[in-house]
Scaffold this active site. Structure first.
Site, PDB file in Angstrom:
ATOM      1  N   GLY A  77       0.833  -1.199   0.000  1.00  0.00           N
ATOM      2  CA  GLY A  77       0.000   0.000   0.000  1.00  0.00           C
ATOM      3  C   GLY A  77       0.866   1.246   0.000  1.00  0.00           C
ATOM      4  N   GLY A  78       0.316   2.317   0.571  1.00  0.00           N
ATOM      5  CA  GLY A  78       1.043   3.588   0.596  1.00  0.00           C
ATOM      6  C   GLY A  78       2.367   3.508   1.328  1.00  0.00           C
ATOM      7  N   GLY A 128      23.591  12.900 -29.553  1.00  0.00           N
ATOM      8  CA  GLY A 128      23.121  13.429 -28.270  1.00  0.00           C
ATOM      9  C   GLY A 128      23.751  12.674 -27.113  1.00  0.00           C
ATOM     10  N   ALA A 129      24.035  11.401 -27.359  1.00  0.00           N
ATOM     11  CA  ALA A 129      24.643  10.596 -26.298  1.00  0.00           C
ATOM     12  C   ALA A 129      26.086  11.036 -26.029  1.00  0.00           C
ATOM     13  CB  ALA A 129      24.584   9.121 -26.670  1.00  0.00           C
TER      14      ALA A 129
HETATM   15  C1  HXC Z   1      -3.253  -4.180  12.221  1.00  0.00           C
HETATM   16  C2  HXC Z   1      -2.226  -6.037  11.415  1.00  0.00           C
HETATM   17  C3  HXC Z   1      -2.036  -5.420  10.171  1.00  0.00           C
HETATM   18  C4  HXC Z   1      -2.501  -4.085  10.014  1.00  0.00           C
HETATM   19  C5  HXC Z   1      -1.224  -7.372  10.069  1.00  0.00           C
HETATM   20  N1  HXC Z   1      -1.720  -7.259  11.302  1.00  0.00           N
HETATM   21  N2  HXC Z   1      -1.402  -6.278   9.358  1.00  0.00           N
HETATM   22  N3  HXC Z   1      -2.834  -5.419  12.420  1.00  0.00           N
HETATM   23  N4  HXC Z   1      -3.099  -3.517  11.076  1.00  0.00           N
HETATM   24  N5  HXC Z   1      -2.326  -3.419   8.879  1.00  0.00           N
HETATM   25  C6  HXC Z   1      -1.712  -8.256  12.355  1.00  0.00           C
HETATM   26  C7  HXC Z   1      -2.585  -9.441  12.054  1.00  0.00           C
HETATM   27  O1  HXC Z   1      -3.902  -9.167  12.427  1.00  0.00           O
HETATM   28  C8  HXC Z   1      -1.942 -10.496  12.917  1.00  0.00           C
HETATM   29  O2  HXC Z   1      -2.363 -10.307  14.246  1.00  0.00           O
HETATM   30  C9  HXC Z   1      -0.483 -10.147  12.873  1.00  0.00           C
HETATM   31  O3  HXC Z   1      -0.412  -8.786  12.452  1.00  0.00           O
HETATM   32  C10 HXC Z   1       0.309 -10.991  11.895  1.00  0.00           C
HETATM   33  O4  HXC Z   1      -0.389 -10.985  10.659  1.00  0.00           O
HETATM   34  P1  HXC Z   1      -0.739 -12.321   9.859  1.00  0.00           P
HETATM   35  O5  HXC Z   1      -1.791 -11.958   8.886  1.00  0.00           O
HETATM   36  O6  HXC Z   1      -1.004 -13.441  10.788  1.00  0.00           O
HETATM   37  O7  HXC Z   1       0.652 -12.593   9.135  1.00  0.00           O
HETATM   38  P2  HXC Z   1       0.926 -13.163   7.689  1.00  0.00           P
HETATM   39  O8  HXC Z   1       0.059 -14.335   7.399  1.00  0.00           O
HETATM   40  O9  HXC Z   1       2.402 -13.333   7.586  1.00  0.00           O
HETATM   41  O10 HXC Z   1       0.452 -11.994   6.683  1.00  0.00           O
HETATM   42  C11 HXC Z   1       1.105 -10.744   6.730  1.00  0.00           C
HETATM   43  C12 HXC Z   1       0.334  -9.731   5.866  1.00  0.00           C
HETATM   44  C13 HXC Z   1      -1.164  -9.731   6.291  1.00  0.00           C
HETATM   45  C14 HXC Z   1       0.468 -10.155   4.387  1.00  0.00           C
HETATM   46  C15 HXC Z   1       1.002  -8.408   6.044  1.00  0.00           C
HETATM   47  O11 HXC Z   1      -1.218  -9.588   7.706  1.00  0.00           O
HETATM   48  C16 HXC Z   1      -1.925  -8.643   5.673  1.00  0.00           C
HETATM   49  O12 HXC Z   1      -2.360  -8.739   4.503  1.00  0.00           O
HETATM   50  N6  HXC Z   1      -2.169  -7.570   6.436  1.00  0.00           N
HETATM   51  C17 HXC Z   1      -2.960  -6.450   5.989  1.00  0.00           C
HETATM   52  C18 HXC Z   1      -2.167  -5.654   5.054  1.00  0.00           C
HETATM   53  C19 HXC Z   1      -2.907  -4.422   4.645  1.00  0.00           C
HETATM   54  O13 HXC Z   1      -3.866  -4.467   3.865  1.00  0.00           O
HETATM   55  N7  HXC Z   1      -2.477  -3.271   5.261  1.00  0.00           N
HETATM   56  C20 HXC Z   1      -3.053  -2.026   4.964  1.00  0.00           C
HETATM   57  C21 HXC Z   1      -2.332  -1.538   3.714  1.00  0.00           C
HETATM   58  S1  HXC Z   1      -2.850   0.020   3.263  1.00  0.00           S
HETATM   59  P3  HXC Z   1      -2.634 -11.522  15.251  1.00  0.00           P
HETATM   60  O14 HXC Z   1      -3.108 -10.828  16.483  1.00  0.00           O
HETATM   61  O15 HXC Z   1      -3.660 -12.354  14.575  1.00  0.00           O
HETATM   62  O16 HXC Z   1      -1.314 -12.215  15.384  1.00  0.00           O
HETATM   63  C22 HXC Z   1      -1.784   0.995   4.017  1.00  0.00           C
HETATM   64  C23 HXC Z   1      -2.098   2.412   3.751  1.00  0.00           C
HETATM   65  C24 HXC Z   1      -0.893   3.230   4.014  1.00  0.00           C
HETATM   66  O17 HXC Z   1      -0.888   0.637   4.682  1.00  0.00           O
HETATM   67  C25 HXC Z   1      -1.133   4.573   3.420  1.00  0.00           C
HETATM   68  C26 HXC Z   1       0.031   5.434   3.585  1.00  0.00           C
HETATM   69  C27 HXC Z   1      -0.134   6.711   2.852  1.00  0.00           C
END
Ligand code: HXC
Length: 516
Positions: free
Chosen positions: A171-172, A406-407
């Site tokens: 993501g971001g 040019g290069a």
């Molecule tokens: C809160 C999160 C989290 C998040 C993971 N966790 N991502 N908690 N916010 N963004 C937590 C999970 O709930 C889990 O908690 C623990 O971290 C480990 O994650 P798992 O899913 O068990 O691990 P894994 O299978 O290795 O997968 C990792 C992952 C997946 C691929 C990163 O967790 C995932 O897809 N997370 C969401 C990613 C996402 O969409 N993020 C937002 C992106 S947008 P528990 O308690 O169960 O252990 C963004 C916007 C930014 O970031 C903008 C900036 C300008």
């Protein structure tokens, strides 16, 4: 509470803090084949040199169960340490705590480390291993990212910034590394993408794995987003240490100079064996680089991307220089969109950090083609011209074989700003190659001849002898000296050192407007 109890409470807190998400989570992290945030810091820094700050900062958001998930340090470890004795600030996200997700205090810790790096004029290394914005904290997480991007931008060109992707970066969140100077990735560990495979499948129907979409291979070889690729985390962090050794701490320091064991008067007769007799035959410019610069000193940047240009750091008589070279092994070394972007960005890094630029030139021109034209080769190619003209560091060019059109200007023209341009007796400098020139300026004469093929050969030879040889350019002062290839190393050392005290001013402005 008595002193003993207070001390015991402190010890308990400290060991809890050091354990991040806890023993189970650490075991899971290891099962994923990944190191923890603190293990990474230990590998990055000289032993025992790490000083932590913001150690006990803790998230204050309480919604969606976060009231029961309070972690000291809030999922990131920040502070500073030494790399070969030189101070570097760091942030290292802890995936064992809420997936390394970025909440308000987590962001605040990273922002503090960024600010301290800037204030102290020392490099900043950020290790990313995170699920992105902490979903439960919502807008606070987004605000945190905004702050980090801003800090990355303000520090750009002031201190070197290095991103090490050791887990998900989605993501971001990818834009913080993207603003920094160099991105390191590890096969099978690092992932970067705006949207992952599931979203892509839903939106476009394309199916692809995490690794193929955003792994080290994809970003080091295809997109050009990342700069260094490693098989393991250990090798990766060692690579970060190595890169830091080539860099000054900030934009006010000169390029580092280390003791040099490779003789400054070492001759390079082997260059003539590397250079093919046939002007159109390819060869690997890296052989030239290995021969000319201090032994084993070349650290290539973006080795797998746009290979028709080679960029990287090397040492010349112990001093860090930036190498900007064409490579006739790929696309006949013509400059295309990707190689222009790669070259220009590297030149601008060198200029920002007082690193002299040495270009090794063998280039037939910018790459022709509809795809290139419509892809914006004009806009992208202009970046090299802009970056060279803008750069005030010493700039030395050695025309190894061809330098056309040019290069020629981009890679070697003194009028663009090269301080010293050298050539070999066999170098060819012209608006274009003799074959192409004959087709245009001698066409009528060739067609009218009784033996057009013979006439064509005669005209090509005449053009090569009278127009393209380096003494024509040297006669106008466009080439400062024509040198024997066996003195290439010696002459390049002398050329860089003669300009090391160079001072060049530019008119005051807010900033230029490089074609992006
Ligand atoms: C809160 C999160 C989290 C998040 C993971 N966790 N991502 N908690 N916010 N963004 C937590 C999970 O709930 C889990 O908690 C623990 O971290 C480990 O994650 P798992 O899913 O068990 O691990 P894994 O299978 O290795 O997968 C990792 C992952 C997946 C691929 C990163 O967790 C995932 O897809 N997370 C969401 C990613 C996402 O969409 N993020 C937002 C992106 S947008 P528990 O308690 O169960 O252990 C963004 C916007 C930014 O970031 C903008 C900036 C300008």
């Amino acid at each position: 509470m008595g002193n003993k109890e207070a001390l015991q409470k402190f010890k308990d807190m400290r060991s809890k803090m050091l354990a991040g998400g806890g023993e189970d989570q650490i075991a899971k992290q290891h099962e994923r084949g990944k190191l923890t945030a603190r293990e990474r810091i230990n590998l990055l820094f000289d032993e025992g040199s790490f000083i932590e700050d913001g150690t006990y900062m803790t998230g204050r958001a309480d919604k969606f169960g976060l009231d029961k998930k309070k972690f000291l340090g809030d999922g990131v470890v920040t502070g500073c340490g030494k790399v070969d004795g030189k101070q570097v600030f760091v942030s290292s996200q802890d995936f064992t705590v809420l997936g390394g997700s970025l909440g308000e205090m987590h962001a605040e810790r990273i922002a503090n480390a960024q600010a301290l790096a800037l204030k102290n004029g020392t490099p900043f290394v950020q290790v990313n291993d995170s699920g992105g914005a902490r979903i439960q904290e919502g807008i606070l997480a987004l605000g945190g990212y905004g702050k980090l991007f801003r800090n990355n931008t303000i520090s750009s060109g002031v201190i070197p910034q290095i991103s090490v992707i050791l887990g998900p970066c989605a993501g971001g969140a990818v834009y913080s590394p993207a603003i920094t100077d160099f991105i390191f990735m590890v096969d099978g560990v690092s992932n970067m993408y705006i949207t992952g495979p599931d979203v892509i499948k839903a939106v476009t129907g394309e199916e692809i794995s995490h690794e193929a979409l955003g792994g080290a291979g994809a970003h080091c070889g295809i997109s050009g987003v990342a700069h260094f690729r490693f098989p393991t985390e250990e090798a990766c962090l060692e690579g970060v240490r190595k890169l830091l050794n080539y860099l000054p701490a900030n934009n006010m320091e000169p390029a580092p100079v280390a003791p040099c064991t490779d003789p400054v008067d070492r001759e390079t007769p082997e260059l003539m064996d590397i250079l093919p007799d046939n002007i159109n035959q390819g060869y690997d410019m890296k052989e030239f680089i290995y021969s000319i610069f201090d032994a084993d000193s070349f650290l290539e940047v973006q080795a797998d991307f746009a290979k028709n240009v080679v960029v990287g750091f090397a040492k010349l008589n112990g001093r860090t220089v930036g190498v900007f070279a064409n490579n006739p092994k790929f696309f006949a070394a013509s400059l295309d969109i990707n190689s222009s972007d790669k070259g220009a960005r590297f030149i601008r890094f060198c200029d920002a950090f007082n690193i002299p630029i040495v270009s090794l030139v063998d280039v037939p021109g910018f790459l022709p083609g509809v795809e290139q034209e419509h892809g914006g080769i004009i806009r992208h190619g202009a970046k090299i011209l802009y970056a060279i003209a803008e750069a005030t560091v010493p700039k030395v060019a050695l025309i190894v074989r061809k330098s056309y059109g040019g290069a020629f200007i981009a890679m070697s023209a003194k009028q663009l700003g090269y301080d010293r341009t050298l050539a070999f007796p066999t170098s060819q400098i012209a608006v274009m190659g003799a074959q192409g020139a004959a087709n245009i300026i001698f066409r009528k004469e060739i067609n009218a001849a009784s033996d057009p093929a013979a006439k064509r050969a005669e005209k090509i030879a005449e053009f090569e002898a009278e127009v393209m040889n380096p003494f024509v350019a040297a006669g106008y002062g466009y080439v400062d000296d024509v040198i024997d290839p066996k003195y290439a190393r010696i002459e390049l050392i002398r050329s860089v050192e003669m300009h090391i005290t160079k001072r060049e001013d530019r008119p005051a402005k807010k900033h230029g407007n490089i074609p992006l």
